[in-house]
Design a protein around this motif. Structure first.
Motif, PDB file in Angstrom:
ATOM      1  N   SER A 186      -2.675 -13.458   9.191  1.00 54.34           N
ATOM      2  CA  SER A 186      -2.986 -14.722   9.847  1.00 54.34           C
ATOM      3  C   SER A 186      -1.912 -15.113  10.852  1.00 54.34           C
ATOM      4  N   ASP A 187      -0.707 -14.582  10.704  1.00 54.26           N
ATOM      5  CA  ASP A 187       0.385 -14.821  11.653  1.00 54.26           C
ATOM      6  C   ASP A 187       1.286 -13.592  11.645  1.00 54.26           C
ATOM      7  N   ALA A 188       1.213 -12.793  12.694  1.00 57.96           N
ATOM      8  CA  ALA A 188       1.989 -11.543  12.763  1.00 57.96           C
ATOM      9  C   ALA A 188       3.163 -11.662  13.721  1.00 57.96           C
ATOM     10  N   SER A 189       3.644 -12.885  13.974  1.00 61.56           N
ATOM     11  CA  SER A 189       4.706 -13.078  14.969  1.00 61.56           C
ATOM     12  C   SER A 189       6.029 -12.459  14.539  1.00 61.56           C
ATOM     13  N   GLU A 190       6.283 -12.331  13.246  1.00 57.88           N
ATOM     14  CA  GLU A 190       7.549 -11.766  12.767  1.00 57.88           C
ATOM     15  C   GLU A 190       7.442 -10.290  12.392  1.00 57.88           C
ATOM     16  N   VAL A 191       6.262  -9.707  12.525  1.00 59.98           N
ATOM     17  CA  VAL A 191       6.040  -8.311  12.128  1.00 59.98           C
ATOM     18  C   VAL A 191       6.437  -7.388  13.270  1.00 59.98           C
ATOM     19  N   THR A 192       7.258  -6.402  12.956  1.00 54.13           N
ATOM     20  CA  THR A 192       7.688  -5.409  13.952  1.00 54.13           C
ATOM     21  C   THR A 192       7.166  -4.004  13.655  1.00 54.13           C
ATOM     22  N   GLU A 193       6.690  -3.775  12.429  1.00 49.35           N
ATOM     23  CA  GLU A 193       6.251  -2.421  12.069  1.00 49.35           C
ATOM     24  C   GLU A 193       5.234  -2.482  10.932  1.00 49.35           C
ATOM     25  N   TYR A 194       4.217  -1.598  11.024  1.00 52.34           N
ATOM     26  CA  TYR A 194       3.227  -1.423   9.959  1.00 52.34           C
ATOM     27  C   TYR A 194       3.364  -0.008   9.399  1.00 52.34           C
ATOM     28  N   GLU A 195       3.229   0.110   8.092  1.00 54.24           N
ATOM     29  CA  GLU A 195       3.353   1.420   7.443  1.00 54.24           C
ATOM     30  C   GLU A 195       2.290   1.527   6.358  1.00 54.24           C
ATOM     31  N   TRP A 196       1.534   2.633   6.388  1.00 55.37           N
ATOM     32  CA  TRP A 196       0.476   2.877   5.407  1.00 55.37           C
ATOM     33  C   TRP A 196       0.958   3.906   4.381  1.00 55.37           C
ATOM     34  N   VAL A 197       0.726   3.601   3.126  1.00 59.28           N
ATOM     35  CA  VAL A 197       1.154   4.480   2.036  1.00 59.28           C
ATOM     36  C   VAL A 197      -0.059   4.818   1.182  1.00 59.28           C
ATOM     37  N   HIS A 198      -0.308   6.129   1.003  1.00 57.07           N
ATOM     38  CA  HIS A 198      -1.408   6.587   0.156  1.00 57.07           C
ATOM     39  C   HIS A 198      -0.870   6.838  -1.250  1.00 57.07           C
ATOM     40  N   VAL A 199      -1.387   6.089  -2.207  1.00 61.13           N
ATOM     41  CA  VAL A 199      -0.914   6.164  -3.586  1.00 61.13           C
ATOM     42  C   VAL A 199      -1.962   6.878  -4.430  1.00 61.13           C
ATOM     43  N   ILE A 200      -1.520   7.883  -5.211  1.00 60.26           N
ATOM     44  CA  ILE A 200      -2.423   8.610  -6.109  1.00 60.26           C
ATOM     45  C   ILE A 200      -1.882   8.529  -7.529  1.00 60.26           C
ATOM     46  N   TYR A 201      -2.770   8.792  -8.485  1.00 59.34           N
ATOM     47  CA  TYR A 201      -2.415   8.725  -9.909  1.00 59.34           C
ATOM     48  C   TYR A 201      -2.827  10.031 -10.579  1.00 59.34           C
TER      49      TYR A 201
END
Length: 470
Positions: A333-348
């Protein structure tokens, strides 16, 4: 004759050296210098006095030491003159835990082989005081820097948390004392340092200011991050010892600067009545994307209405289907402070042990329709100071089938159709066999009719044979 008499008097009575200046903070250690160039193994007689009248410390040639009554109260000796330095001609005096009363002029007299060396030392004490000692947010505060004795020419500089501070309103009674008047806020909390410059020397003293008010969140408009469907705590903690009255929570409407423009609190909003008297935090148990926005906590302390605003940022993952792939987008809703996105695939594994199989960068993640890419994906978003928060999405197998998976499903469908057709044919054959069986079964119930049918059949065969012979 007069000149000769003056030289003899100077040699016999001693020489007065230049007066040094010592600037120290109250409560610290002061070292008053007294050095002689005449070094000898013969032990000299040393006398330290304050104001030429009050004895501080004395040592005779025989080595006997004595202290003034003020400096040896109940066996607590605050002054000493280290003997280990005497052989180097150093007779400096050490004063521990100096107080404002210790400020003034000190005299060191060293008698050695009939010659007396006199050294005057000015000890100036610097002290920073804060009034009131524990101010409440919004009240007036006075921060005072004082130096005793007061010199005529001295510069004063203020430091707040090791950074230069220029007060908005300050008055100076003279160049050695400065009183800063400010409204108490959390920005003024911390270490106040007064730096005194005098005749090429520098001295400093410090005091800690603690402002009472809302300590959590630590600053106005702090951003809090939460994922859709999760629970989040909205902090509102007052300083220890402060008991706020009429503590309330409000949600401010978006793009509104009016205190009266308030919005409804979310349905999952709750306050814990079992919290301490200084903790007025609240909680959202099931965060929705529409719960984002400005929240305000307030309470009255010592007649002052204290408020603190915070901004709740809500994160969610949006899934969209593309040809041969699935796209996951991390939305805030507010991404003004976001500098990086990272996706992590988690398995079990079979033991339900968690492990990371893949890490990718970017706000939007594109996943090919292979079975190993499905499961739990977590989007972690970071700012300048580190990770801000995360949101998790479970990607179902059927929701993203494409490519090889689609062709596999097509082949399986053809096999199923062929098997179904064969089954229908087999059922029709079985039905026909069953009907023939039932018909024969009904005929066997009438033997006479069977004999007649058999006889007619035999006669027909005989006639056919006779025709052939003719």
């Amino acid at each position: 004759m007069l000149f000769l008499f003056g030289v003899i008097t100077f040699i016999m009575t001693g020489a007065r050296c230049e007066k040094p200046e010592v600037l120290v903070e109250v409560g610290s250690q002061a070292i008053l210098p007294c050095k002689s160039s005449d070094i000898s193994r013969v032990s000299p007689a040393i006398v330290w006095t304050k104001g030429d009248t009050s004895t501080v410390w004395r040592k005779t040639r025989s080595g006997l030491q004595s202290w003034g009554s003020k400096w040896s109260n109940k066996g607590n000796l605050r002054v000493r003159c280290p003997h280990s330095q005497f052989e180097r001609g150093d007779y400096s005096l050490e004063i521990n835990n100096v107080s404002e009363e210790d400020a003034g002029l000190y005299t060191c007299k060293v008698e050695h082989r009939g010659q007396v060396t006199v050294t005057d030392v000015m000890l100036r004490i610097i002290k920073v005081s804060i009034s009131p000692p524990f101010p409440v947010w919004g009240n007036n505060i006075l921060v005072t820097c004082n130096i005793l004795p007061r010199p005529r020419d001295a510069s004063v500089q203020w430091m707040l948390n090791n950074s230069p501070f220029v007060p908005r309103s300050a008055m100076a009674t003279d160049k050695a004392e400065s009183v800063v008047t400010e409204k108490a806020t959390m920005k003024l909390s911390g270490n106040w340092t007064c730096v005194i410059g005098y005749e090429g020397k520098e001295g400093r003293a410090s005091a800690t200011l603690s402002v009472g008010g809302i300590v959590q969140p630590p600053k106005e408009n702090t951003k809090l991050y939460a994922a859709v469907g999760s629970a989040v705590t909205l902090p509102c903690v007052f300083s220890s010892g402060l008991i706020p009255l009429s503590a309330t929570w409000e949600k401010v409407k978006a793009d509104s600067f009016s205190k009266s423009a308030l919005d409804h609190l979310p349905p999952s909003f709750s306050q814990n009545p079992a919290q301490s008297s200084s903790d007025k935090s609240a909680r959202l148990n099931d965060v929705g994307f529409e719960d984002e926005g400005e929240y305000r906590c307030s309470g009255t302390v010592e007649g002052q209405r204290l408020t603190q605003n915070m901004h709740l940022v809500v994160a969610k993952i949006v899934q969209s289907q593309k040809k041969n792939s699935v796209a996951l987008t991390c939305e805030l809703s507010d991404a003004s402070e976001v500098t990086e996105y990272e996706w992590v695939h988690v398995i079990y594994d079979l033991n339900n042990t968690q492990s990371i199989s893949d890490v990718r960068k970017g706000k939007t993640l594109s996943i090919k329709g292979s079975e190993e890419n499905f499961g739990e994906w977590t989007c972690r978003f970071s700012g300048k100071e580190g990770i801000l928060g995360n949101v998790t999405h479970h990607l179902q197998l059927m929701s993203g089938l494409s490519g090889k998976v689609t062709s596999s499903v097509s082949k399986n469908t053809g096999v199923i159709v062929a098997l179904s057709f064969l089954l229908i044919v087999l059922l029709l054959v079985l039905v026909q066999v069953y009907k023939n069986h039932q018909r024969r079964k009904r005929i066997f119930q009438y033997p006479a009719l069977e004999t007649i049918v058999h006889t007619i059949s035999n006669e027909r065969e005989e006639r056919e044979r006779s025709r052939v012979k003719k």
